[in-house]
Design a protein around this motif. Structure first.
Motif, PDB file in Angstrom:
ATOM      1  N   GLY A   4       0.806  -1.217   0.000  1.00 47.57           N
ATOM      2  CA  GLY A   4       0.000   0.000   0.000  1.00 47.57           C
ATOM      3  C   GLY A   4       0.834   1.260   0.000  1.00 47.57           C
ATOM      4  O   GLY A   4       0.415   2.295   0.537  1.00 47.57           O
ATOM      5  N   ALA A   5       2.014   1.207  -0.607  1.00 43.65           N
ATOM      6  CA  ALA A   5       2.950   2.331  -0.565  1.00 43.65           C
ATOM      7  C   ALA A   5       3.403   2.712  -1.963  1.00 43.65           C
ATOM      8  O   ALA A   5       3.304   1.924  -2.912  1.00 43.65           O
ATOM      9  CB  ALA A   5       4.172   1.974   0.288  1.00 43.65           C
ATOM     10  N   GLY A   6       3.899   3.930  -2.088  1.00 43.60           N
ATOM     11  CA  GLY A   6       4.505   4.372  -3.327  1.00 43.60           C
ATOM     12  C   GLY A   6       5.959   3.968  -3.404  1.00 43.60           C
ATOM     13  O   GLY A   6       6.561   3.533  -2.410  1.00 43.60           O
ATOM     14  N   VAL A   7       6.546   4.097  -4.585  1.00 53.13           N
ATOM     15  CA  VAL A   7       7.945   3.753  -4.811  1.00 53.13           C
ATOM     16  C   VAL A   7       8.689   4.976  -5.325  1.00 53.13           C
ATOM     17  O   VAL A   7       8.236   5.631  -6.274  1.00 53.13           O
ATOM     18  CB  VAL A   7       8.088   2.606  -5.826  1.00 53.13           C
ATOM     19  CG1 VAL A   7       9.557   2.372  -6.178  1.00 53.13           C
ATOM     20  CG2 VAL A   7       7.476   1.323  -5.276  1.00 53.13           C
ATOM     21  N   ALA A   8       9.800   5.282  -4.699  1.00 53.08           N
ATOM     22  CA  ALA A   8      10.721   6.290  -5.214  1.00 53.08           C
ATOM     23  C   ALA A   8      12.008   5.566  -5.579  1.00 53.08           C
ATOM     24  O   ALA A   8      12.702   5.041  -4.702  1.00 53.08           O
ATOM     25  CB  ALA A   8      11.000   7.372  -4.179  1.00 53.08           C
ATOM     26  N   THR A   9      12.283   5.490  -6.862  1.00 51.66           N
ATOM     27  CA  THR A   9      13.512   4.846  -7.285  1.00 51.66           C
ATOM     28  C   THR A   9      14.613   5.901  -7.386  1.00 51.66           C
ATOM     29  O   THR A   9      14.344   7.094  -7.536  1.00 51.66           O
ATOM     30  CB  THR A   9      13.341   4.137  -8.640  1.00 51.66           C
ATOM     31  OG1 THR A   9      14.493   3.330  -8.902  1.00 51.66           O
ATOM     32  CG2 THR A   9      13.172   5.132  -9.772  1.00 51.66           C
ATOM     33  N   ALA A  10      15.846   5.443  -7.282  1.00 47.63           N
ATOM     34  CA  ALA A  10      16.974   6.369  -7.256  1.00 47.63           C
ATOM     35  C   ALA A  10      18.130   5.789  -8.055  1.00 47.63           C
ATOM     36  O   ALA A  10      18.282   4.568  -8.169  1.00 47.63           O
ATOM     37  CB  ALA A  10      17.416   6.638  -5.818  1.00 47.63           C
ATOM     38  N   TRP A  11      18.923   6.681  -8.596  1.00 47.02           N
ATOM     39  CA  TRP A  11      20.179   6.284  -9.223  1.00 47.02           C
ATOM     40  C   TRP A  11      21.312   6.928  -8.444  1.00 47.02           C
ATOM     41  O   TRP A  11      21.185   8.060  -7.945  1.00 47.02           O
ATOM     42  CB  TRP A  11      20.243   6.749 -10.682  1.00 47.02           C
ATOM     43  CG  TRP A  11      21.610   6.537 -11.283  1.00 47.02           C
ATOM     44  CD1 TRP A  11      22.059   5.427 -11.928  1.00 47.02           C
ATOM     45  CD2 TRP A  11      22.715   7.453 -11.253  1.00 47.02           C
ATOM     46  NE1 TRP A  11      23.373   5.590 -12.300  1.00 47.02           N
ATOM     47  CE2 TRP A  11      23.806   6.833 -11.901  1.00 47.02           C
ATOM     48  CE3 TRP A  11      22.896   8.736 -10.728  1.00 47.02           C
ATOM     49  CZ2 TRP A  11      25.048   7.439 -12.040  1.00 47.02           C
ATOM     50  CZ3 TRP A  11      24.130   9.344 -10.857  1.00 47.02           C
ATOM     51  CH2 TRP A  11      25.197   8.705 -11.527  1.00 47.02           C
ATOM     52  N   GLY A  12      22.407   6.222  -8.346  1.00 42.96           N
ATOM     53  CA  GLY A  12      23.580   6.786  -7.695  1.00 42.96           C
ATOM     54  C   GLY A  12      24.711   5.787  -7.689  1.00 42.96           C
ATOM     55  O   GLY A  12      24.543   4.621  -8.066  1.00 42.96           O
TER      56      GLY A  12
END
Length: 500
Positions: free
Chosen positions: A299-307
């Motif tokens: 029930g959550a959103g996703v924040a993807t990241a690059w690094g």
């Protein structure tokens, strides 16, 4: 006179700006004001008992524990350098990264010593380093009963020594200053970056050995977000329990962890965690299947990241389309695509620069990623340069194949690597993890790939496995995949887990 950017300011914020926020670890709850005092007492213990002072080096073998968190502040406050060693390495690699010729103190956590999986390697590494005259101390016995006067440090003093994961080649190491850490934490504190704020409760499942757990402990000090530390038990059941019991609002881990947690909760039919708002993920491409699972099961959103380690981990964030793009760059970082005309969407090699890019202090750092930037400055990473497959003189982008394969209803995870071919030089082979209860039909998969890509992109072979091999920091281990599958036989229909 300018005020230096050092970790001392972060400790000050804990005590005077966010004193009521807390850190939770293994049943212990400590207000930030008390955590700040405990950090100073640990610095006193390191100095008075072990003589640690500016210029010294301290290595630590521990999980994400309270003592490890305190060390991440206490050692740099003395002007010394901390190296958090990866517990998932073998003992020889631990010793090599500790750099036995330059380490003054090794701190070992009891959880690491007692752990069934990593304990033998930890004990062997500690014994070998002790045999070379390096003092070994227990993490739980460092604090002194009194505080100590901390030195006034310049912001260019080295605070940490980081090691790359070695996903595509030999591991490298970089020295990181106080100024680097503080500026990176400031960049992460923005609303469109980590989005953390006072009142959040953050669960950093990313090991502290991986660029200080993506810098989240320092972002928490700036923003006032409370920290929930997982310790040694990272089983899906334990993670799910912490999400609920501690009312975690934001949690960070690589995609493979979220896949396992979601599968566990789906099997139990458990309701989503009550407070979880978002998961932060990165380290590898995020399959659409994982994004959907996090939404449907957690029930959550996703924040993807690059690094990268060379950029102090998280450098971009993407929430709108996390399985396709890597997002916009955080404050203080600049990016360009080398080798193209500057047209939006044109692919080339990604280069970055900024005040905390340690890969190249003097100019643009070549990341080795094949990428593009759209007209709104959003990054799309198409592949690692070393993972591109050249077949008959034409390039095949393995990352795009992997993402598309994961859109098939029978596939939950995929990796594509090159296999030597006498005619075409290289040909792609796909290694797949089937969705639970689904059979993988190779004919369907070939048609699925051919719907979007040229015929020569269709993998020559499809192999099913229970799970993809991971590096010690949770990335898909393509070197291991090449060794196991690029030259080996394809699973037959009669092989357990094989295609039909």
């Amino acid at each position: 006179m300018s005020v230096p950017l050092t970790l001392a300011h972060l400790v000050w914020r804990m005590k005077h700006v966010h004193p009521g926020s807390e850190v939770v670890a293994d049943g212990t709850r400590l207000r930030f004001a008390d955590l700040a005092d405990a950090i100073v007492r640990m610095a006193a213990g390191l100095h008075r008992r072990y003589g640690i002072r500016q210029g010294d080096r301290v290595a630590v073998l521990a999980f994400n524990t309270l003592e490890h968190l305190q060390l991440m502040y206490a050692v740099p406050l003395l002007g010394a350098t901390l190296t958090s060693l990866n517990l998932r390495l073998d003992s020889a690699a631990m010793v090599a990264r500790a750099d036995r010729s330059r380490t003054d103190l090794l701190v070992v956590g009891q959880e690491a010593l007692d752990h069934r999986s990593v304990g033998p390697a930890v004990r062997a590494a500690a014994a070998e380093l002790a045999g070379h005259g390096i003092t070994v101390a227990a993490a739980a016995e460092l604090a002194a009963d009194v505080e100590t006067e901390l030195p006034d440090l310049r912001e260019d003093v080295t605070a940490f020594r980081f090691h790359t994961s070695g996903t595509t080649g030999p591991a490298k190491s970089y020295e990181v200053t106080h100024r680097d850490v503080v500026l990176h934490a400031l960049s992460q504190s923005a609303a469109d970056a980590s989005g953390l704020r006072a009142g959040d409760r953050v669960l950093p499942l990313v090991p502290f050995c991986h660029v200080n757990g993506w810098g989240l402990p320092f972002v928490a000090a700036l923003t006032g977000a409370s920290l929930v530390l997982p310790g040694h038990d990272l089983t899906p059941a334990r993670i799910a329990g912490m999400l609920n019991a501690e009312r975690v609002t934001v949690a960070a881990a690589v995609p493979a962890v979220w896949f396992d947690v979601c599968r566990h909760l789906a099997e139990l039919g458990t309701a989503p965690p009550a407070a979880l708002r978002e998961v932060l993920t990165g380290g590898s491409a995020v399959p659409r299947s994982v994004v959907d699972l996090v939404r449907d099961v957690l029930g959550a959103g996703v924040a993807t990241a690059w690094g990268m380690t060379e950029t102090l981990a998280v450098s971009t964030y993407e929430r709108a389309d996390p399985s396709v793009r890597a997002g916009r760059f955080v404050s203080l970082l600049e990016a360009r695509i080398d080798g193209n005309s500057g047209s939006p969407g044109e692919q080339g090699t990604l280069q970055v620069r900024g005040p905390f890019v340690v890969g190249d202090r003097d100019g643009w750092f070549d990341t080795g990623d094949v990428a593009s930037l759209d007209e709104e400055g959003r990054l799309a990473v198409h592949d690692r340069a070393k993972d591109l497959i050249k077949s008959g003189g034409e390039w095949i982008v393995s990352a795009q194949l992997e993402q598309h394969l994961c859109t098939h209803p029978s596939v939950s995870a995929a990796a594509v690597v090159a296999r030597a071919d006498p005619k075409w030089t290289e040909r792609p082979v796909a290694v797949l993890v089937p969705r639970q209860g689904r059979l993988v039909d190779e004919t369907e998969l070939r048609a699925h790939v051919a719907e979007r890509f040229p015929a020569f992109w269709v993998p020559d072979a499809f192999t099913c496995v229970e799970r993809l091999p991971l590096t010690p920091v949770g990335k898909v281990d393509k070197r291991a995949l090449r060794a196991r599958h690029a030259d080996g036989p394809v699973l037959s229909p009669d092989t357990p887990g094989g295609t039909r």
